[in-house]
Design a protein around this motif. Structure first.
Motif, short mmCIF file in Angstrom:
data_model
loop_
_atom_site.label_atom_id
_atom_site.label_comp_id
_atom_site.label_asym_id
_atom_site.label_seq_id
_atom_site.Cartn_x
_atom_site.Cartn_y
_atom_site.Cartn_z
N LEU A 24 45.08 -12.23 -37.86
CA LEU A 24 45.70 -11.15 -37.10
C LEU A 24 45.27 -11.28 -35.65
O LEU A 24 44.08 -11.28 -35.35
CB LEU A 24 45.29 -9.79 -37.69
N TYR A 38 44.78 -3.88 -41.55
CA TYR A 38 46.00 -4.65 -41.28
C TYR A 38 46.87 -4.82 -42.53
O TYR A 38 47.73 -5.70 -42.58
CB TYR A 38 45.64 -6.01 -40.67
N TRP A 78 50.56 -4.88 -41.88
CA TRP A 78 51.02 -6.17 -41.33
C TRP A 78 51.22 -7.20 -42.45
O TRP A 78 52.19 -7.94 -42.46
CB TRP A 78 50.02 -6.70 -40.29
#
Ligand SMILES: [Zn+2]
Length: 463
Positions: free
Chosen positions: A400, A421, A424
């Protein structure tokens, strides 16, 4: 009023005259396409300079004056500053440019020896179906006819990749393109031009070799070849500030300047009265190049960092005001956009990209950039938004990257806070799954002819 004042017979007399007037008007309308006034839908040039890193062009705020002619085109164009390819590799990237499909959908890829299947519809095929004359002038390697990117081109002229003497191939390709354009300038046409002029080996001719590196005293030579010099250089991790890496960058920049001079002369030819006024010009590249950004030099197709994904994208059309555009766009958007400019229905469900000029306006919002690389040793994918990028690596590994605070993509934030995350990860997994489940009929792998293998070896893609 005429109906009230002319008798029935008299109206009969007017009929042949009416037909004659209609013919004359028809001829004038038809003539409009041929000589005046200009019509943007007539002629399209698409130029792809292989391995042209966006941030090494001077209009992109590069510190060196590498590209005065491309800068001039940029000043006349929709100048997309945040354009990204869908694969940092020549064949899959051009296949995505032509089909508006992601690499895992079209599956054209040299590591698996799969050409682009006939089933896929290309930009050239759609234009040809719509009455355009079509021609491509390309420089072999991953654009050789065996890869089937020639779909839709009446003329697909391949100059086999051979960089001796350096740069002559570009001149030859542009000369052939000019001759074909001269022959077809009164017709609607689509002409695609491709060159490896800035790809390895770095061998700019004088004075471009020393243009940005007059004082270099070695130990590297002035011609950087793939198999010996780069291989040796890459035996250890390399960074952009090292003098040898700076030397390689200077040779690359010299090649960019050489390209700029010759593409500039080609553009000057296109600027001829009556031609330029009817011409759509698209200038781009299939991917960038690595110069010590993440430890490698003169390499691509092995990571999904921005130095490999970001590409120049200029779209120039008559009667379209120039504009700098900072919203994120993709090479998959080029084919629908070109078709839109050509007046052909671009809302085609076969495309995964979109027309960037809906209602004549560039996108006001960022488009998600999704890119992939499929190697024999694993599958990588990246999903990029202006603020961050996630890279999915084999074995459910993720990176990331915070692009706002770390534009050089040096710090992987994922291991420190994987839970933060999770959204994501879900997003990129949705992209991967959606493309895997996309109905597709890829081509079977092919056996490469010896001459194509030789070119791929010279380009550094085969051992
Ligand atoms: Zn390439």
């Amino acid at each position: 009023m005429a109906e009230n004042t002319i008798s029935g017979n008299a109206r009969g007399l007017w009929r042949p005259l009416g037909v004659a007037v209609a013919i004359v008007v028809g001829l004038i309308v038809a003539g409009h396409w041929l000589w005046s006034p200009p019509d943007a839908r007539n002629k399209i040039i698409l130029i792809s300079i292989d391995t042209l890193r966006a941030d090494h062009l001077s209009y992109m705020d590069y510190a060196r004056p590498t590209s005065p002619n491309i800068d001039r085109l940029a000043a006349e164009s929709l100048d997309f500053r945040q354009a990204f390819c869908q694969a940092p590799s020549t064949l899959p990237s051009h296949a995505s440019l032509f089909t508006s499909l992601y690499p895992s959908v079209h599956k054209a890829e040299i590591s698996t020896a799969r050409p682009l299947a006939d089933d896929f519809v290309t930009l050239a095929e759609v234009l040809r179906e719509n009455g355009f004359r079509t021609a491509a002038f390309v420089e072999g390697g991953q654009l050789e006819t065996v890869w089937n990117l020639d779909q839709g081109f009446e003329v697909y002229d391949v100059t086999p990749f051979d960089k001796t003497p350096p740069g002559d191939d570009l001149v030859g390709i542009l000369t052939k393109a000019r001759s074909w354009i001269a022959e077809h300038r009164d017709e609607r046409f689509f002409c695609f031009v491709h060159s490896y002029v800035v790809h390895t080996p770095y061998a700019p001719r004088s004075p471009y070799d020393r243009m940005f590196d007059e004082g270099y005293t070695g130990p590297l030579p002035w011609v950087i070849t793939e198999d010996d010099v780069l291989e040796k250089l890459n035996e250890q991790t390399r960074w952009a500030h090292e003098p040898d890496v700076r030397h390689v960058i200077s040779l690359y920049d010299g090649e960019v300047s050489y390209m700029d001079e010759h593409v500039g002369a080609f553009l000057d030819y296109l600027r001829a009265p009556g031609l330029w006024d009817e011409l759509i010009v698209v200038f781009t590249s299939d991917h960038g190049e690595e110069f010590g950004d993440h430890g490698w030099v003169g390499k691509h197709a092995h990571s999904l960092y921005d130095e490999l994904l970001r590409v120049p994208l200029l779209i120039r059309a008559p009667n379209m005001a120039s504009q700098r555009i900072d919203t994120q766009v993709r090479l998959v958007d080029v084919a629908p956009t070109v078709l839109g400019l050509a007046g052909i229905d671009a809302d085609d469900a076969r495309f995964q990209g979109r027309n960037l000029l809906t209602d004549g306006r560039p996108p006001a919002v960022d488009l998600p950039v999704y890119a992939e690389q499929d190697y024999e040793w694993g599958f990588w994918a990246a999903l990029r938004w202006p603020e961050a990028k996630i890279i999915a690596e084999p074995g459910e590994q993720y990176k990331l990257l915070d692009l706002r605070n770390d534009p050089g993509e040096m710090q992987d934030l994922y291991p420190t806070q994987p839970d933060a995350y999770a959204e994501w990860v879900q997003q990129i997994q949705r992209w991967i799954t959606r493309n895997r489940e996309h109905p597709t009929r890829p081509a079977a792998p092919i056996e490469l002819p010896p001459d194509v293998k030789e070119q791929l070896r010279a380009l550094g893609y085969l051992k």
